[in-house]
Design a protein around this motif. Structure first.
Motif, PDB file in Angstrom:
ATOM      1  N   MET A 164       0.842  -1.190   0.000  1.00  0.00           N
ATOM      2  CA  MET A 164       0.000   0.000   0.000  1.00  0.00           C
ATOM      3  C   MET A 164       0.882   1.246   0.000  1.00  0.00           C
ATOM      4  N   ARG A 165       0.424   2.219  -0.724  1.00  0.00           N
ATOM      5  CA  ARG A 165       1.133   3.487  -0.756  1.00  0.00           C
ATOM      6  C   ARG A 165       0.787   4.296   0.486  1.00  0.00           C
ATOM      7  N   PRO A 166       1.578   5.296   0.825  1.00  0.00           N
ATOM      8  CA  PRO A 166       1.269   6.117   2.008  1.00  0.00           C
ATOM      9  C   PRO A 166      -0.109   6.775   1.940  1.00  0.00           C
ATOM     10  N   ILE A 167      -0.534   7.212   0.772  1.00  0.00           N
ATOM     11  CA  ILE A 167      -1.855   7.839   0.653  1.00  0.00           C
ATOM     12  C   ILE A 167      -2.961   6.828   0.921  1.00  0.00           C
ATOM     13  N   ASP A 168      -2.750   5.582   0.523  1.00  0.00           N
ATOM     14  CA  ASP A 168      -3.727   4.536   0.799  1.00  0.00           C
ATOM     15  C   ASP A 168      -3.841   4.295   2.299  1.00  0.00           C
ATOM     16  N   LYS A 169      -2.696   4.292   2.976  1.00  0.00           N
ATOM     17  CA  LYS A 169      -2.704   4.109   4.429  1.00  0.00           C
ATOM     18  C   LYS A 169      -3.393   5.275   5.121  1.00  0.00           C
ATOM     19  N   LEU A 170      -3.159   6.484   4.636  1.00  0.00           N
ATOM     20  CA  LEU A 170      -3.789   7.664   5.221  1.00  0.00           C
ATOM     21  C   LEU A 170      -5.302   7.610   5.057  1.00  0.00           C
ATOM     22  N   ILE A 171      -5.764   7.231   3.900  1.00  0.00           N
ATOM     23  CA  ILE A 171      -7.210   7.115   3.669  1.00  0.00           C
ATOM     24  C   ILE A 171      -7.796   6.009   4.538  1.00  0.00           C
ATOM     25  N   ALA A 172      -7.097   4.904   4.670  1.00  0.00           N
ATOM     26  CA  ALA A 172      -7.583   3.809   5.515  1.00  0.00           C
ATOM     27  C   ALA A 172      -7.689   4.238   6.971  1.00  0.00           C
ATOM     28  N   LEU A 190     -10.731   6.504   7.340  1.00  0.00           N
ATOM     29  CA  LEU A 190     -11.988   5.757   7.313  1.00  0.00           C
ATOM     30  C   LEU A 190     -12.224   5.002   8.620  1.00  0.00           C
ATOM     31  N   VAL A 191     -11.176   4.406   9.165  1.00  0.00           N
ATOM     32  CA  VAL A 191     -11.306   3.703  10.444  1.00  0.00           C
ATOM     33  C   VAL A 191     -11.658   4.691  11.555  1.00  0.00           C
ATOM     34  N   PHE A 192     -11.012   5.855  11.560  1.00  0.00           N
ATOM     35  CA  PHE A 192     -11.287   6.859  12.584  1.00  0.00           C
ATOM     36  C   PHE A 192     -12.732   7.346  12.528  1.00  0.00           C
ATOM     37  N   VAL A 193     -13.211   7.671  11.337  1.00  0.00           N
ATOM     38  CA  VAL A 193     -14.583   8.177  11.200  1.00  0.00           C
ATOM     39  C   VAL A 193     -15.593   7.089  11.551  1.00  0.00           C
ATOM     40  N   THR A 194     -15.347   5.869  11.135  1.00  0.00           N
ATOM     41  CA  THR A 194     -16.244   4.767  11.472  1.00  0.00           C
ATOM     42  C   THR A 194     -16.290   4.558  12.976  1.00  0.00           C
TER      43      THR A 194
END
Length: 98
Positions: free
Chosen positions: A1-9, A12-16
């Motif tokens: 995974m790229r760093p941007i993918d990790k940031l988006i993940a 999403l986990v935080f908001v959920t």
């Protein structure tokens, strides 16, 4: 995974987790946000299976964070309305008076 993918993940986990902790599970908008998070997670999983020689897939993989930006930003407004904008505005007033 790229760093941007990790940031988006992580986002999403935080908001959920925020929606679950705040007990917003009875509202239909919350389930719509959960569905959107699941679809983004599925998209990120599919990008890990992408063939490196697939040019169209690589372009979509490069552009999807930009395409998600307005959606994720508007999600903050939806959550703000669910959690009560009046309390947020009251805190903003307090901070502005400093």
């Amino acid at each position: 995974m790229r760093p941007i993918d990790k940031l988006i993940a992580v986002y999403l986990v935080f908001v959920t987790a925020l929606l679950v902790v705040r007990g917003q599970l009875d509202e239909p908008v919350t389930w719509l946000l959960f569905t959107m998070h699941a679809l983004v997670a599925l998209l990120m999983y599919l990008f890990t299976r992408l063939d490196p020689h697939d040019k169209v897939g690589q372009v979509i993989r490069d552009l999807y964070p930009l395409l998600l930006l307005p959606v994720l930003y508007s999600e903050l407004g939806i959550i703000n309305l669910q959690l009560g904008a009046t309390s947020t505005f009251a805190r903003d007033q307090l901070v502005q008076e400093w």
